[in-house]
Scaffold this active site. Sequence first.
Site, mmCIF file in Angstrom:
data_model
loop_
_atom_site.group_PDB
_atom_site.id
_atom_site.type_symbol
_atom_site.label_atom_id
_atom_site.label_comp_id
_atom_site.label_asym_id
_atom_site.label_seq_id
_atom_site.Cartn_x
_atom_site.Cartn_y
_atom_site.Cartn_z
ATOM 1 N N GLY A 168 0.790 -1.219 0.000
ATOM 2 C CA GLY A 168 0.000 0.000 0.000
ATOM 3 C C GLY A 168 0.824 1.271 0.000
ATOM 4 O O GLY A 168 0.274 2.353 -0.178
ATOM 5 N N SER A 194 5.338 -10.318 -5.783
ATOM 6 C CA SER A 194 4.312 -10.121 -6.809
ATOM 7 C C SER A 194 4.713 -8.990 -7.738
ATOM 8 O O SER A 194 5.573 -8.172 -7.428
ATOM 9 C CB SER A 194 2.975 -9.809 -6.148
ATOM 10 N N ARG A 195 4.083 -8.969 -8.886
ATOM 11 C CA ARG A 195 4.198 -7.823 -9.780
ATOM 12 C C ARG A 195 3.110 -6.832 -9.378
ATOM 13 O O ARG A 195 2.147 -7.188 -8.711
ATOM 14 C CB ARG A 195 3.972 -8.258 -11.228
ATOM 15 N N ILE A 197 -0.160 -4.782 -9.393
ATOM 16 C CA ILE A 197 -1.497 -4.833 -9.985
ATOM 17 C C ILE A 197 -2.039 -3.406 -10.005
ATOM 18 O O ILE A 197 -2.395 -2.875 -11.033
ATOM 19 C CB ILE A 197 -2.447 -5.763 -9.197
ATOM 20 N N ASP A 256 -10.964 -7.278 0.113
ATOM 21 C CA ASP A 256 -9.928 -8.313 0.185
ATOM 22 C C ASP A 256 -10.020 -9.161 1.436
ATOM 23 O O ASP A 256 -9.107 -9.209 2.246
ATOM 24 C CB ASP A 256 -8.516 -7.739 0.000
ATOM 25 N N SER A 262 -4.167 -15.412 1.960
ATOM 26 C CA SER A 262 -3.314 -15.225 0.795
ATOM 27 C C SER A 262 -1.851 -15.119 1.211
ATOM 28 O O SER A 262 -0.979 -15.807 0.674
ATOM 29 C CB SER A 262 -3.748 -13.958 0.053
#
Lengths: 512, 512
Positions: A168, A194-195, A197, A256, A262
Amino acid sequence: MQLKVKILNIESGGKPVVFLSDEDADELNITASERVTVQAKKKITAIINISTTIEKGFLGVTEEVRKSLSLKQNSRVNVEIAPFPKSLQFIRNKLSGKKLLYPEIYEIVQDLVDGNLSENEISAFVTALHIDKIDLDEATSLSRSMVDTGKTLSIDKKIIVDKHSIGGVPGDKTTLLVVPILASQGFTIPKTSSRAITSVAGTADRAEVLMPVEFTTKKMLQILKKSNGCIVWGGAIELAPADEIFVKTEFSLHIDPLLLPSIMSKKKAVGATHLVVDIPTGRGAKMKTTGEADLLARDIIELGRRLGIHTHCVVTFGEQPIGNTVGPALEAKEALEVLMNQKNVPDLIDKACNIAGSMFELLGKKGGYAFAKKILKSGQAEEKMREIIKAQGGNSRILPEDIPIGKHLLYIRSEKSGQILWIENRIIVEIGRAAGGPKDKGAGIVFNKKIGDHVKKGELLFTIYAEKSYKLDRVKYILSTRVPLGLGEKSDMLIHTVTESPVVERTFVIDR
Amino acid sequence: MQLKVKILNIESGGKPVVFLSDEDADELNITASERVTVQAKKKITAIINISTTIEKGFLGVTEEVRKSLSLKQNSRVNVEIAPFPKSLQFIRNKLSGKKLLYPEIYEIVQDLVDGNLSENEISAFVTALHIDKIDLDEATSLSRSMVDTGKTLSIDKKIIVDKHSIGGVPGDKTTLLVVPILASQGFTIPKTSSRAITSVAGTADRAEVLMPVEFTTKKMLQILKKSNGCIVWGGAIELAPADEIFVKTEFSLHIDPLLLPSIMSKKKAVGATHLVVDIPTGRGAKMKTTGEADLLARDIIELGRRLGIHTHCVVTFGEQPIGNTVGPALEAKEALEVLMNQKNVPDLIDKACNIAGSMFELLGKKGGYAFAKKILKSGQAEEKMREIIKAQGGNSRILPEDIPIGKHLLYIRSEKSGQILWIENRIIVEIGRAAGGPKDKGAGIVFNKKIGDHVKKGELLFTIYAEKSYKLDRVKYILSTRVPLGLGEKSDMLIHTVTESPVVERTFVIDR
């Protein structure tokens, strides 16, 4: 019913989907969205679409179905109504407020991964988890199921460490420092990232500036053998594949509920035994208050305990970008400069040393922060980083000046004197994305001033970099309508005005 | 971005959907499911799918998009990221527990009807309405919005009557009696009915055995001018088009939070001023207890009050099929026989007279039930029904024996003596659908015995009719695994045993 295959040559987003004529759908007694079994040599379950462009006697198949059954144009398949999947009954139970147990959640996640659930059904499940809240029992079952329906790494080590940020905050290149600090002390850290988003750069995007990041699990294990640590893209490795499907739905709904499962499932899948989770907190971050952050931390730690992962959380200042850069290449460059002790970036160094230090303390060492700082200053972290770059197939002698940065610049200067009172992360991200990030790796922002800094009229506030000049026009447009930072006096009392009309903006952050 | 049109020749279920290459999606900065505007002569918003089978520079379009923009193969369109739709913000508000007001609900329903909401988003909205429950304010706003986003009938009459059943009981051909009873007294009754989704026959399917049922609103008004009453298929008339979209999602999730707005919006759209709603109650019906039924009735009446519709509800016995027949043709035949006073079917007549009678009382007449019965017995109802059949273009001289019934019969006889203690509606529906209903109009079931009847060993219980003999094999299979009715003694105490394994069956009823 025997039907002839018509190859549609389109994809249906991973799910097996078939198209039927009205007449054949009627004959099979299918009225609304249902499933059929399609039998060739193998048998699969597919979701039905009824379409007037499909002739009677034909079955339109998407690429997913064609590949999975190795179908050819005009070959024959047997199509029947599929039995009602059990997992739907469990989703329905959740919709009526029932608590789900592990075998039920496993069934749902397995059907999700197999592509047996329609978008409707996935969305209803995610919405129910959001509205009813998932408790820690369900979160544990979800984490376990997400691990059990994917691949896992088996590394023959007693201690495997990992770190994670709930994200964030723009410019957060902390991982590029923490991984080599920990790995340099002989700890195994199989970091998957992660890439972007919704952000300007994900850690995988940043790391890719320095080295390749897409590997199979087998290759990842070889890298870890060489260098103890790695920074690879999680998407290429099939750990917890359910997560990628859930994230799509969560992103589209701006909720989410699966945040914790996750995170924890991916850590469990790499075999982590010790974990530090960073929770950036502040009005521009995911957690707005330390109260919320602490509650989340408690849940993460308890979930870790249930999964056999010793966990610490660090609540960090998230009101502005970390360090002075935002954008894949600019951030990789800044991290390298800090590793090489070429540049002092106090907040970035402080954050990295707090995270690495917290891990050292979790492992039983006193004075973790000072120890981490010593490793960084001594050049051990740089040395380890170069080992990792080499193991992943990058140029281990790379220098900051070797990293290509966008050639088109836009300087933003202050229109008045004062002090920086706030920076709006959300607008920084918008600017960074408009400039070309994460796709154009050389696009981004460099800050000359941050919160608390005094500024004179005409002084440089920040610079925007782009690879393509026309993208700066989009940036100019954003800057003409939005204010990314607040300049004023310490005595200015107004934070902001909330007006009557609804805020209609895409501000949801889901890079995890 | 300019792209070349590639016509995909498939439909996407009413929603405008386009397919983009990975590269172009990246260039537009689209990562997950988003929307673009597609501009040709007109401009529309479409939902994106990313597909590797689409080449860079091309835009795959579904039939919905092709038609709406009159696109040709290889023509050029301009594609840009669409602004974030306001209605999504409102759905998101609902997900976080906010109560929605009329303008917000209207925006959602309008976007729904325009095809601007993805399946994910519709499903999340419906799920949130289900879990959080909609209160009467939201139900009123939803009803109004569903009316305001569709066509309405304007009939120049002070009193317009209507009836509705919340459904769930097989064999319910009551409407075929109630409409002519009311219309014969000069009342206008613009009855729209549904086709079966999960049942053996919808009223539109039954009526279609006697006459055409698909008309435009213009033609419907002409029919009403001639005969005061009509029985047409609601799907052909664009009244409350949102309902059809909501029903699909509700059906797929087995929930129906929109039941009340769905019913009431369709009544409001035809301009009803007085309404009787039938609530079949019993363990085989949608409402299991009279307590639930009465609560629902209160809500329906209050919703009617807010929409300006005077409403009565009748709670009726729903534990077994109505009359002796199930299946479109068999039911139309039975209704015609009753209208002609050729056959006495006590429960069917009682139910029809209660509903029609309740309407007479709602209109201020005393002794409604007896009055309705008189109309039926006098032949006035039959006469009116023949007028309606004529006005809708059917054969007004049709006789029961003219109606074709399936030629393949299966007789089910009793294996022991006793009394019929229960009939399982759900299994009756399964049998009727397996025999071919609603598609094969002549398929169905004729009952010789109903609850309370005494039966001797070897006596005929019911007969199954099919148009295609192979469908009787499916029926035999069902009968070999399920028990559609219970035969025993009044002293038998066991209702049924509930076992540990979850009930995994499609038993949801959504014909409304």
